[in-house]
Design a protein around this motif. Structure first.
Motif, PDB file in Angstrom:
ATOM      1  N   LYS A   7       0.820  -1.212   0.000  1.00 35.72           N
ATOM      2  CA  LYS A   7       0.000   0.000   0.000  1.00 35.72           C
ATOM      3  C   LYS A   7       0.858   1.269   0.000  1.00 35.72           C
ATOM      4  O   LYS A   7       0.627   2.206   0.781  1.00 35.72           O
ATOM      5  N   LEU A   8       1.858   1.265  -0.867  1.00 36.57           N
ATOM      6  CA  LEU A   8       2.715   2.443  -0.992  1.00 36.57           C
ATOM      7  C   LEU A   8       1.979   3.524  -1.776  1.00 36.57           C
ATOM      8  O   LEU A   8       1.365   3.257  -2.809  1.00 36.57           O
ATOM      9  N   GLN A   9       2.034   4.770  -1.290  1.00 38.45           N
ATOM     10  CA  GLN A   9       1.390   5.899  -1.979  1.00 38.45           C
ATOM     11  C   GLN A   9       2.352   6.434  -3.043  1.00 38.45           C
ATOM     12  O   GLN A   9       2.926   7.517  -2.907  1.00 38.45           O
ATOM     13  N   VAL A  10       2.512   5.667  -4.121  1.00 45.19           N
ATOM     14  CA  VAL A  10       3.455   6.032  -5.173  1.00 45.19           C
ATOM     15  C   VAL A  10       2.829   7.079  -6.085  1.00 45.19           C
ATOM     16  O   VAL A  10       1.681   6.949  -6.510  1.00 45.19           O
ATOM     17  N   VAL A  11       3.586   8.129  -6.382  1.00 44.71           N
ATOM     18  CA  VAL A  11       3.145   9.141  -7.343  1.00 44.71           C
ATOM     19  C   VAL A  11       4.127   9.149  -8.509  1.00 44.71           C
ATOM     20  O   VAL A  11       5.323   8.960  -8.338  1.00 44.71           O
ATOM     21  N   GLY A  12       3.589   9.370  -9.706  1.00 51.29           N
ATOM     22  CA  GLY A  12       4.441   9.198 -10.886  1.00 51.29           C
ATOM     23  C   GLY A  12       4.698   7.717 -11.107  1.00 51.29           C
ATOM     24  O   GLY A  12       4.018   6.856 -10.543  1.00 51.29           O
ATOM     25  N   ASP A  13       5.675   7.401 -11.911  1.00 49.16           N
ATOM     26  CA  ASP A  13       6.043   6.008 -12.177  1.00 49.16           C
ATOM     27  C   ASP A  13       7.379   5.679 -11.519  1.00 49.16           C
ATOM     28  O   ASP A  13       8.246   6.558 -11.395  1.00 49.16           O
ATOM     29  N   GLU A  18      10.825  17.487  -6.512  1.00 53.08           N
ATOM     30  CA  GLU A  18      11.923  17.370  -7.487  1.00 53.08           C
ATOM     31  C   GLU A  18      11.760  16.122  -8.344  1.00 53.08           C
ATOM     32  O   GLU A  18      11.933  16.159  -9.572  1.00 53.08           O
ATOM     33  N   PHE A  19      11.405  15.001  -7.698  1.00 56.14           N
ATOM     34  CA  PHE A  19      11.185  13.753  -8.434  1.00 56.14           C
ATOM     35  C   PHE A  19      10.079  13.936  -9.468  1.00 56.14           C
ATOM     36  O   PHE A  19      10.223  13.529 -10.632  1.00 56.14           O
ATOM     37  N   LEU A  20       8.961  14.535  -9.082  1.00 59.75           N
ATOM     38  CA  LEU A  20       7.820  14.674  -9.979  1.00 59.75           C
ATOM     39  C   LEU A  20       8.132  15.593 -11.157  1.00 59.75           C
ATOM     40  O   LEU A  20       7.719  15.325 -12.286  1.00 59.75           O
ATOM     41  N   LYS A  21       8.852  16.679 -10.895  1.00 62.78           N
ATOM     42  CA  LYS A  21       9.197  17.588 -11.999  1.00 62.78           C
ATOM     43  C   LYS A  21      10.102  16.889 -13.014  1.00 62.78           C
ATOM     44  O   LYS A  21       9.922  17.043 -14.235  1.00 62.78           O
ATOM     45  N   ASN A  22      11.081  16.126 -12.524  1.00 57.42           N
ATOM     46  CA  ASN A  22      11.948  15.368 -13.434  1.00 57.42           C
ATOM     47  C   ASN A  22      11.152  14.306 -14.189  1.00 57.42           C
ATOM     48  O   ASN A  22      11.368  14.072 -15.380  1.00 57.42           O
ATOM     49  N   TRP A  23      10.231  13.647 -13.469  1.00 58.46           N
ATOM     50  CA  TRP A  23       9.404  12.610 -14.096  1.00 58.46           C
ATOM     51  C   TRP A  23       8.510  13.206 -15.173  1.00 58.46           C
ATOM     52  O   TRP A  23       8.368  12.637 -16.264  1.00 58.46           O
ATOM     53  N   LEU A  24       7.913  14.370 -14.905  1.00 56.17           N
ATOM     54  CA  LEU A  24       7.058  15.030 -15.892  1.00 56.17           C
ATOM     55  C   LEU A  24       7.855  15.386 -17.150  1.00 56.17           C
ATOM     56  O   LEU A  24       7.362  15.227 -18.274  1.00 56.17           O
ATOM     57  N   ALA A  25       9.069  15.858 -16.962  1.00 59.16           N
ATOM     58  CA  ALA A  25       9.913  16.199 -18.114  1.00 59.16           C
ATOM     59  C   ALA A  25      10.232  14.958 -18.932  1.00 59.16           C
ATOM     60  O   ALA A  25      10.221  14.982 -20.170  1.00 59.16           O
ATOM     61  N   GLU A  26      10.478  13.833 -18.236  1.00 60.47           N
ATOM     62  CA  GLU A  26      10.856  12.598 -18.934  1.00 60.47           C
ATOM     63  C   GLU A  26       9.673  11.983 -19.674  1.00 60.47           C
ATOM     64  O   GLU A  26       9.784  11.618 -20.842  1.00 60.47           O
ATOM     65  N   VAL A  27       8.535  11.866 -19.012  1.00 61.94           N
ATOM     66  CA  VAL A  27       7.399  11.191 -19.658  1.00 61.94           C
ATOM     67  C   VAL A  27       6.831  12.013 -20.801  1.00 61.94           C
ATOM     68  O   VAL A  27       6.221  11.470 -21.721  1.00 61.94           O
ATOM     69  N   ASN A  28       7.021  13.331 -20.762  1.00 61.83           N
ATOM     70  CA  ASN A  28       6.514  14.179 -21.843  1.00 61.83           C
ATOM     71  C   ASN A  28       7.532  14.370 -22.956  1.00 61.83           C
ATOM     72  O   ASN A  28       7.273  15.103 -23.920  1.00 61.83           O
ATOM     73  N   GLU A  29       8.681  13.717 -22.805  1.00 62.53           N
ATOM     74  CA  GLU A  29       9.689  13.636 -23.871  1.00 62.53           C
ATOM     75  C   GLU A  29      10.034  14.992 -24.483  1.00 62.53           C
ATOM     76  O   GLU A  29      10.051  15.173 -25.692  1.00 62.53           O
ATOM     77  N   GLY A  30      10.273  15.978 -23.628  1.00 63.17           N
ATOM     78  CA  GLY A  30      10.708  17.280 -24.116  1.00 63.17           C
ATOM     79  C   GLY A  30       9.625  18.171 -24.681  1.00 63.17           C
ATOM     80  O   GLY A  30       9.922  19.233 -25.254  1.00 63.17           O
ATOM     81  N   LYS A  31       8.360  17.780 -24.535  1.00 67.55           N
ATOM     82  CA  LYS A  31       7.271  18.611 -25.074  1.00 67.55           C
ATOM     83  C   LYS A  31       7.096  19.891 -24.270  1.00 67.55           C
ATOM     84  O   LYS A  31       6.521  20.862 -24.771  1.00 67.55           O
ATOM     85  N   PHE A  32       7.539  19.873 -23.008  1.00 65.19           N
ATOM     86  CA  PHE A  32       7.404  21.049 -22.156  1.00 65.19           C
ATOM     87  C   PHE A  32       8.773  21.445 -21.604  1.00 65.19           C
ATOM     88  O   PHE A  32       9.581  20.591 -21.253  1.00 65.19           O
ATOM     89  N   THR A  33       8.994  22.744 -21.537  1.00 63.80           N
ATOM     90  CA  THR A  33      10.237  23.251 -20.958  1.00 63.80           C
ATOM     91  C   THR A  33      10.133  23.186 -19.435  1.00 63.80           C
ATOM     92  O   THR A  33       9.026  23.114 -18.874  1.00 63.80           O
TER      93      THR A  33
END
Length: 453
Positions: A83-89, A318-333
């Motif tokens: 029951k880990l509250q994991v956010v992102g992947d 910090e983890f989520l911001k890096n994850w968002l950048a990675e999963v969106n493959e450079g679509k957002f700065t």
């Protein structure tokens, strides 16, 4: 198999997994045997290719596929069971994975970085009350609605001279055409409600049979309105400028519908009401129903806001911001991610809260509930009525199932409908646990409240 969770902080952790041959070898051997029965190779009968050759040709790819599949299942199962509250992947350590020697290693070590939400509880008794607004439909709202309906179901009359809102029918001629071009002329209708406000007095009072000239680009500065007035295409109407003459052949006027039985039947259906008093009562009921939907939307918003504002949850920013950048493959700065990050975290926290409420209240969504919501959508979309017509019900069922199981969008229709039903059930449960205070308000007061939200 060895699995170890190492927490660096309340919101950051790593999951380390070590696999030995006992974890994967039997499945790899099984797939190698299956390949051996199917593979074709010159010089060997089908199914009789030596195991050593099959191993040489396919062993590594089968091993890699089996390990990857096993890792995916293991990580998901560990998160679910603990029951880990994991956010992102979970983010794999790619350098560690790239360093594996698939030809010689038999024991494999992997690690994943996890972003976690902090622990939290939902205690409804500690939450503030939420206001449900009962919007009252007074005489003002009823009168305005009836006036609008009278305009909507207007009749046409003919007048001798132009007044505001009329439409003038007649012949429109260009006084002076560009050199080498034939003058533009056409039979058309000039809608006075599209005439520039400052120029409108020029048309008011013009009489049937009268011919007058006017500057068309001043009367109709908007190109779409000029195209409507001339009947020309928009790209052609741009070039229609200068003086035009117009001879009025007819003036038509919209007359509001009279408050009679014909009007009542058009608005509500034949025989629903029999006089103006019943009509006004029914209109008021309809207005109240529309207001109730608006009030319900605001109540839902306020319930969610109350849950968010009163449930502290820490996230691994910090983890989520890096994850968002990675999963969106450079679509957002990084700047765009930073700008939208607050809204994103609100949606993440709200979903965590809803999941916690669903867990506490044992809220689940059954397939039949998803089907019923979809059936209702089909009825509304196609105008099908509810009833005992078995053939009609079967048709609705078939359309609903086809929509939910549409393979073209990989089951997204089912997922989105399921999530909507899930959200609705959670919010409805939350309403039963919160203190809801009802407050009567006028429409203007409600609009002021909603705008402030």
């Amino acid at each position: 198999m060895d699995i170890v969770l190492e927490k660096a902080s309340e919101t950051n952790a790593s999951l380390k997994i070590t696999l030995t041959p006992e974890d994967y070898k039997s499945e790899v051997d099984k797939k190698l045997r299956e390949y051996g029965r199917k593979v074709s190779m010159k010089g060997f009968r089908p199914g009789h290719v030596p195991a050593s050759l099959v191993q040489k040709m396919y062993g590594k790819s089968i091993l890699v596929d089996e390990i990857n599949g096993l890792l995916g299942r293991t990580v998901s199962q560990y998160i679910r069971e603990n029951k880990l509250q994991v956010v992102g992947d979970p983010v794999p350590n790619r350098e560690q994975a790239d360093a594996i020697d698939w030809d010689n290693q038999t024991e494999f070590a992997f690690s994943y970085t996890l972003g976690l939400a902090s622990e939290f509880d939902i205690n409804f008794s500690d939450l503030p009350s939420v206001t449900q607004y009962n919007i009252l439909a007074g005489e003002k709202e009823v009168n305005e609605t009836i006036t609008n309906l009278q305009q909507q179901f207007h009749s046409h009359t003919h007048a001798e001279e132009a007044a505001e809102g009329d439409t003038l029918y007649g012949e429109l001629k260009q006084v002076s055409a560009p050199e080498g071009a034939a003058p533009f002329e056409t039979k058309t209708a000039l809608p006075l409600n599209k005439v520039e406000e400052d120029y409108l007095p020029f048309f008011i009072g013009k009489k049937k049979g009268e011919t007058f000239t006017f500057e068309i680009e001043k009367a109709f500065p908007d190109e779409k309105d000029r195209a409507l007035a001339t009947g020309a295409k928009k790209e052609e109407a741009v070039d229609l400028t200068g003086e035009f003459s117009f001879t009025i052949e007819d003036v038509t006027r919209h007359e509001p519908a009279e408050l009679n039985q014909e009007f009542f039947d058009k608005v509500l259906g034949a025989g629903v009401v029999e006089d103006e008093e019943q009509f006004r009562t029914r209109v008021q009921e309809i207005i109240q129903g529309n207001y109730a939907r608006e009030s319900a939307q605001l109540l839902r918003f306020d319930v969610e806001k109350t849950l968010l504002d009163n449930t502290p949850i820490l996230l691994p920013d910090e983890f989520l911001k890096n994850w968002l950048a990675e999963v969106n493959e450079g679509k957002f700065t990084p700047e765009q991610i930073e700008e939208q990050y607050d809204d994103f975290t609100k949606s993440v926290k709200l979903q965590l809260i809803k999941n916690k409420i669903a867990e506490q209240a044992d809220i689940k969504v059954e397939f039949e509930e998803v089907m019923e919501v979809t059936r209702q959508m089909v009825r509304e979309q196609f105008g099908f009525m509810s009833g005992d017509n078995e053939e009609m019900n079967q048709t609705i069922d078939r359309i609903a199932r086809n929509y939910l199981m549409d393979e073209k969008n990989n089951g997204q229709n089912y997922t989105s409908t399921h999530n909507r039903v899930y959200d609705d059930k959670v919010i409805e449960y939350a309403k039963t646990q919160l203190t809801i205070v009802t407050q009567d308000v006028s429409l203007d007061e409600f609009k002021a409240v909603a705008e402030n939200r």
